[in-house]
Design a protein around this motif. Structure first.
Motif, PDB file in Angstrom:
ATOM      1  N   ALA A  74     -70.074 -29.088  -4.557  1.00 26.13           N
ATOM      2  CA  ALA A  74     -71.427 -29.439  -4.982  1.00 26.13           C
ATOM      3  C   ALA A  74     -71.619 -30.956  -4.948  1.00 26.13           C
ATOM      4  O   ALA A  74     -72.678 -31.455  -4.539  1.00 26.13           O
ATOM      5  CB  ALA A  74     -71.694 -28.902  -6.383  1.00 26.13           C
ATOM      6  N   ALA A  75     -70.610 -31.711  -5.391  1.00 24.84           N
ATOM      7  CA  ALA A  75     -70.706 -33.171  -5.348  1.00 24.84           C
ATOM      8  C   ALA A  75     -70.809 -33.671  -3.917  1.00 24.84           C
ATOM      9  O   ALA A  75     -71.471 -34.684  -3.649  1.00 24.84           O
ATOM     10  CB  ALA A  75     -69.483 -33.788  -6.028  1.00 24.84           C
TER      11      ALA A  75
ATOM     12  N   GLU B  52     -74.671 -31.329  -2.341  1.00 26.28           N
ATOM     13  CA  GLU B  52     -76.011 -31.252  -2.923  1.00 26.28           C
ATOM     14  C   GLU B  52     -76.727 -32.598  -2.829  1.00 26.28           C
ATOM     15  O   GLU B  52     -76.141 -33.642  -3.083  1.00 26.28           O
ATOM     16  CB  GLU B  52     -75.934 -30.801  -4.379  1.00 26.28           C
TER      17      GLU B  52
ATOM     18  N   PRO C 173     -77.190 -33.728  -7.072  1.00 27.44           N
ATOM     19  CA  PRO C 173     -76.208 -32.918  -7.814  1.00 27.44           C
ATOM     20  C   PRO C 173     -76.486 -32.893  -9.315  1.00 27.44           C
ATOM     21  O   PRO C 173     -77.001 -33.856  -9.888  1.00 27.44           O
ATOM     22  CB  PRO C 173     -74.877 -33.625  -7.525  1.00 27.44           C
TER      23      PRO C 173
ATOM     24  N   ILE D 159     -71.099 -30.447 -12.620  1.00 24.00           N
ATOM     25  CA  ILE D 159     -69.967 -30.796 -11.753  1.00 24.00           C
ATOM     26  C   ILE D 159     -68.801 -31.326 -12.586  1.00 24.00           C
ATOM     27  O   ILE D 159     -67.635 -31.001 -12.344  1.00 24.00           O
ATOM     28  CB  ILE D 159     -70.406 -31.836 -10.706  1.00 24.00           C
TER      29      ILE D 159
END
Length: 579
Positions: free
Chosen positions: A81-82, A85, A88, A93
């Motif tokens: 995700a870091a 996205e 984010p 996270i």
């Protein structure tokens, strides 16, 4: 530091038996060979954590909890995700990594009590050490064309940087590159701290200030450092121990460093009211910081490309220029008006502090650290450090008449509110807690309070009474002297600890007997620096994000020892032990 123990730690790290997933098992599939997502986080991983020097030490360092596929997957999903996205959710996270951080238990140094000599050293020996340190600074300038300072990474992180601070940094830092580096450094520190590599990366040391032993040290120049080198060389000139040639050289160097501080490093910004103001940047544009080409590229790869001005560098640079009798017009503009826009007012602008790493401190009345650039950049978010606020007071006292502080109600109010911030900090005992300080040690707070106190005492009685009608400075002086006597000079010190003790004692008119152990510590270790200088490099200041980055150097140690010895010498001459 015991080199044999460090070698043993390296051997155990290299030969350990792998029993659980490692950092590289977790991260290599996410960041290596991927062309999509945020390019910085992958580049940072390859440069900082996946490099050939660190990989052998950590390739077998695993965390047993990652044998749980659910937990392993949760951390990997957070990293993805870091990476991928566009916007984010940094709290989400950070949460699974924060749980790992809580498994790491680090402690600040706790030096044992020490029985120090009671006999005051010979004045001739103190004079010799002053000449050695001043000669080191003059020779360094001649060799380098500036007096360098060094930065080194301690990947095990700061003892006070637990999961709350980690999450606060992820959400409070503004630049994505700093969020990325904070995320990955703090993930890596768990693997380091819980492996044999910890003994190599973070070996024990004598005293409180951490030695900068790391094999990779980044040499650079900043106005903040030059400002203190100016003070050191001025204190050398004041001792009268220099030859005419040395004094002429010192004056030339001081003039050059003042110019670097207030001209080369000058940057225009806007105050809270929208007025243009000249301040001093933390890192002047290339080529002035004097990074090597190698480290310039690494700095870019790590995402440390954007620097903005800060209130501390500005205060110390203006103070140094004032002490050197500069006539630059920048000194005529009342800097305290600008600082008022960065002063925390409870219930009004408390969100000014976006990275509350020292949330045990009451920020009311304090000045925040980072200044928005003219384009509005503030990559570090903002924090608030007590020692920085001493520097704001110190420069305000040096320019009290010039800036008409006592005569201007708004300026006097700003200064009084900083003084009250310091009163509450010291009354609570928080000044003695490392967690209270974002960039410094409590011992350095004591030395910097000494500088501030000396500037305050130099004011006329009317100005002192207007600024401090309740005797706050005398109250803090007593508390700081008690701390130096009970927690610093009565225990095992290293050279930098001893120098800070001497600065505090000298400025605060401390008991002459308390100078003795610090003086012996300095003189007994003269020569420890080998070919690099009279003394080793120690921690002067630090960053807690994205990891523990120490700043100091052999020249820094010489500068602080020089200032401490000059003050001790003055005290001995003015106050004989039997007088």
């Amino acid at each position: 530091m015991d080199k044999l123990k460090m070698a043993g730690a390296a051997y155990r790290a290299l030969t350990a038996r792998k029993q659980a997933p490692s950092l590289y098992d977790l991260c290599d599939p996410v960041f290596l060979g991927r062309k999509h997502g945020d390019p910085h986080i992958a580049k940072f991983y390859r440069t900082a954590l996946g490099n050939p020097a660190l990989r052998p030490l950590l390739r077998k360092a695993g965390l047993p909890e990652l044998n749980d596929p659910v937990r392993f997957r949760a951390i990997r999903d957070a990293l993805i995700a870091a990476r991928d996205e566009a916007d984010p959710d940094w709290t989400a996270i950070g949460r699974p990594i924060a749980e790992l951080i809580d498994s790491v238990q680090l402690q600040h140094p706790r030096p044992p009590a020490s029985i120090a000599p009671t006999q005051m050293p010979r004045l001739a020996d103190i004079d010799s050490a002053i000449r050695a340190t001043s000669d080191h600074l003059l020779r360094s300038w001649e060799h380098n064309g500036f007096i360098p300072t060094y930065a080194a990474f301690n990947l095990i992180g700061d003892p006070d940087f637990g999961s709350p601070a980690f999450l606060a940094a992820l959400t409070g830092l503004n630049a994505r590159s700093y969020k990325n580096s904070t995320l990955l450094f703090n993930l890596a520190r768990v693997f380091i701290a819980r492996s044999p590599a910890a003994g190599l990366i973070n070996p024990p040391w004598r005293g409180i200030a951490e030695p900068i032993w790391a094999p990779v040290q980044i040499r650079h120049r900043s106005a903040y450092y030059d400002a203190f080198y100016v003070e050191a060389l001025l204190s050398f000139i004041e001792t009268g121990l220099g030859t005419p040639e040395d004094v002429r050289a010192a004056r030339r160097i001081v003039a050059d460093m003042v110019q670097f501080c207030i001209e080369t490093s000058r940057e225009r910004v806007r105050s809270a009211e929208g007025e243009s103001f000249d301040v001093i940047t933390a890192l002047a544009p290339p080529p002035h910081p004097r990074f090597s080409r190698f480290f310039t590229q690494i700095k870019q790869n790590l995402g440390f490309g954007v620097y903005v001005p800060d209130c501390d560098t500005t205060a110390c640079a203006i103070s140094a220029a004032t002490q050197a009798n500069s006539t630059d017009p920048i000194l005529d503009r009342p800097l305290i008006d600008f600082y008022a826009g960065y002063q925390v007012r409870a219930g009004a602008n408390e969100p000014l502090v976006t990275v509350p790493l020292n949330d045990n401190v009451d920020y009311e009345g304090g000045i925040a650290t980072w200044i928005d650039s003219i384009s509005g950049e503030r990559p570090f978010g903002n924090d608030l450090d007590p020692t920085l606020n001493l520097d704001v007071l110190e420069v305000s006292f040096r320019n009290c008449a010039r800036w008409a502080i006592v005569e201007t109600p708004s300026r006097l109010d700003t200064v009084r509110r900083i003084v009250d911030f310091q009163r509450r900090l010291v009354a609570s005992g928080a000044f003695a807690e490392p967690k209270s300080h974002v960039y410094y040690l409590p011992e350095l707070y004591c030395a910097y309070f000494g500088r501030c106190y000396a500037s305050f005492r130099a004011l006329d009685e009317g100005a002192r009474r207007a600024i401090d009608p309740d005797g706050v400075f005398e109250f803090i002086r007593e508390r700081v002297l008690a701390y130096v006597a009970d927690e610093l000079v009565a225990k095992e010190m290293n050279v930098f600890d001893a120098a800070l003790a001497l600065i505090a004692l000298g400025h605060l008119d401390g008991d002459l007997a308390h100078f003795t152990p610090a003086l012996h510590c300095v003189l007994n270790h003269l020569g420890e620096g080998g070919r690099r200088g009279p003394f080793k490099a120690y921690e002067w200041n630090k960053m807690k994000t994205p990891t523990r980055i120490l700043v100091g150097g052999p020249e820094v140690t010489s500068a602080f020892v020089l200032m401490g010895l000059a003050l001790a010498r003055k005290a001995i001459l003015q106050r004989p032990r039997n007088g």
